[in-house]
Scaffold this motif. Structure first.
Motif, PDB file in Angstrom:
ATOM      1  N   MET A  12      13.529  10.834 -12.459  1.00  8.73           N
ATOM      2  CA  MET A  12      12.671  11.818 -11.820  1.00  8.73           C
ATOM      3  C   MET A  12      13.041  13.235 -12.254  1.00  8.73           C
ATOM      4  O   MET A  12      12.666  14.193 -11.596  1.00  8.73           O
ATOM      5  N   ARG A 125       7.614  -0.127  -3.326  1.00 14.57           N
ATOM      6  CA  ARG A 125       7.404   1.283  -2.994  1.00 14.57           C
ATOM      7  C   ARG A 125       7.893   2.168  -4.127  1.00 14.57           C
ATOM      8  O   ARG A 125       7.229   3.115  -4.555  1.00 14.57           O
ATOM      9  N   LYS A 126       9.092   1.812  -4.622  1.00 13.28           N
ATOM     10  CA  LYS A 126       9.667   2.609  -5.712  1.00 13.28           C
ATOM     11  C   LYS A 126       8.797   2.513  -6.960  1.00 13.28           C
ATOM     12  O   LYS A 126       8.577   3.502  -7.660  1.00 13.28           O
ATOM     13  N   LEU A 129       5.844   4.714  -6.511  1.00 14.62           N
ATOM     14  CA  LEU A 129       6.241   6.126  -6.634  1.00 14.62           C
ATOM     15  C   LEU A 129       6.371   6.497  -8.100  1.00 14.62           C
ATOM     16  O   LEU A 129       5.868   7.529  -8.556  1.00 14.62           O
TER      17      LEU A 129
ATOM     18  N   ILE B  37      18.449  17.079 -10.582  1.00 16.93           N
ATOM     19  CA  ILE B  37      18.388  15.614 -10.557  1.00 16.93           C
ATOM     20  C   ILE B  37      19.080  15.087  -9.302  1.00 16.93           C
ATOM     21  O   ILE B  37      18.555  14.226  -8.591  1.00 16.93           O
ATOM     22  N   LEU B  44      15.489  11.287  -2.087  1.00 13.99           N
ATOM     23  CA  LEU B  44      15.000   9.907  -2.026  1.00 13.99           C
ATOM     24  C   LEU B  44      15.828   9.092  -1.039  1.00 13.99           C
ATOM     25  O   LEU B  44      15.294   8.313  -0.246  1.00 13.99           O
ATOM     26  N   GLU B  48      14.741   7.163   2.497  1.00 14.59           N
ATOM     27  CA  GLU B  48      15.041   5.767   2.825  1.00 14.59           C
ATOM     28  C   GLU B  48      15.749   5.669   4.170  1.00 14.59           C
ATOM     29  O   GLU B  48      15.429   4.832   5.003  1.00 14.59           O
TER      30      GLU B  48
END
Lengths: 166, 127
Positions: A12, A125-126, A129, B37, B44, B48
């Motif tokens: 990402m 889900r990942k 995404l 990063i 993320l 979760e």
């Protein structure tokens, strides 16, 4: 307990989009040096975006493998005998002790205990995404690429024009 | 003659300074990228953790061992880290901006020096 790692670290990586849409007409007004630096910069950006896209692709592939492995594992009953890989070529026999729960690596060293279906949900889900990120990036990449191509074309035309004179 | 040599010497030192600045800027950019990063990863993880039930089991990998952690504690830890990284990013942005301003100044003064050397040489050629 089975361990399932789904990481997508770095995939990402924030990539700055080439937001500035420079059209040919504007490029023709630019100086040769300016044009050259524009071309170099957009080439660099295209490469960076391509790298990011590749990273996302590998991360998605890994998540898909993990999801499939979970699907496979959820079909096995408790106490099932299996071979556990210690290295790529060394396997030891083991039994499946917990057929319901898996540990999911969510990144930065944190693991969360989930049931099989929750684990699969996590992977899905990942993957979604990553897919949406991928689509966004591809759009930016194609835009930047067209800017780079146009700059290259104008630059070459300019050099050809300047060539015979000097 | 002497002044020309002096100017050239000055130009040399300025160019050295400039390349040092450029190196520093590149280094800062790299660090910034690393932090961005990490920030994304932490966000993320936080997402979760926020989705979990209160009785969920959370583990933290410390070296080779998995240690069971309280969900609230893990949540607070991640939040703290995000705050830290955000602050660090802001600080880095400041330094990068500072360095870039310095770089621009150096660029300008180098251009001026080159011009002066040029005119000096042209004058000498005429003479």
């Amino acid at each position: 307990m089975a361990k399932e790692s789904c990481e997508d670290r770095g995939a990402m990586a924030a990539s700055k989009g080439g937001g500035a849409v420079v059209r040919v007409a504007e490029m023709e007004k630019m100086s040769l040096e300016h044009l050259k630096s524009l071309k170099e910069q957009s080439d660099l950006e295209v490469n960076l975006l391509q790298d990011s896209l590749n990273n996302i692709r590998t991360a998605t592939a890994r998540l898909e493998i993990a999801s499939n492995a979970l699907q496979d594992l959820s079909l096995r009953p408790q106490g099932k005998k299996m071979l556990v890989p210690l290295t790529a070529s060394l396997y030891v026999p083991g039994t499946l002790e917990d057929a319901d729960n898996v540990l999911v690596d969510v990144g930065t060293g944190y693991f969360i205990e989930k049931t099989m279906s929750e684990g699969r949900d996590y992977c899905e889900r990942k993957i979604n995404l990553l897919k949406s990120n991928f689509d966004q990036l591809i759009e930016v990449a194609s835009k930047t690429k067209s800017v780079a191509d146009e700059a290259g074309m104008v630059l070459q035309a300019r050099l050809r024009q300047a060539g015979p004179v000097s | 003659m002497g002044s020309l040599r002096e100017l050239q010497h000055e130009l040399e030192t300025k160019t050295n300074d400039l390349s040092k600045l450029q190196k520093e800027i590149a280094k800062n950019h790299q660090v910034r990228k690393k932090y961005t990063i990490q920030l994304g990863e932490n966000e993320l993880v936080l997402k979760e953790l926020d989705m979990l039930n209160e009785d969920a089991n959370v583990f933290k990998l410390i070296g080779p061992v998995l240690v069971k952690q309280d969900l609230a504690e893990a949540n607070a830890n991640v939040r703290k880290r995000i705050d830290y990284i955000s602050a660090e990013l802001k600080r880095l942005d400041g330094t990068i901006q500072d360095l870039e301003e310095k770089q621009n100044g150096k660029n300008e003064s180098i251009m001026k020096l080159q011009q002066r050397i040029h005119t000096l040489q042209a004058g000498k050629a005429k003479a």
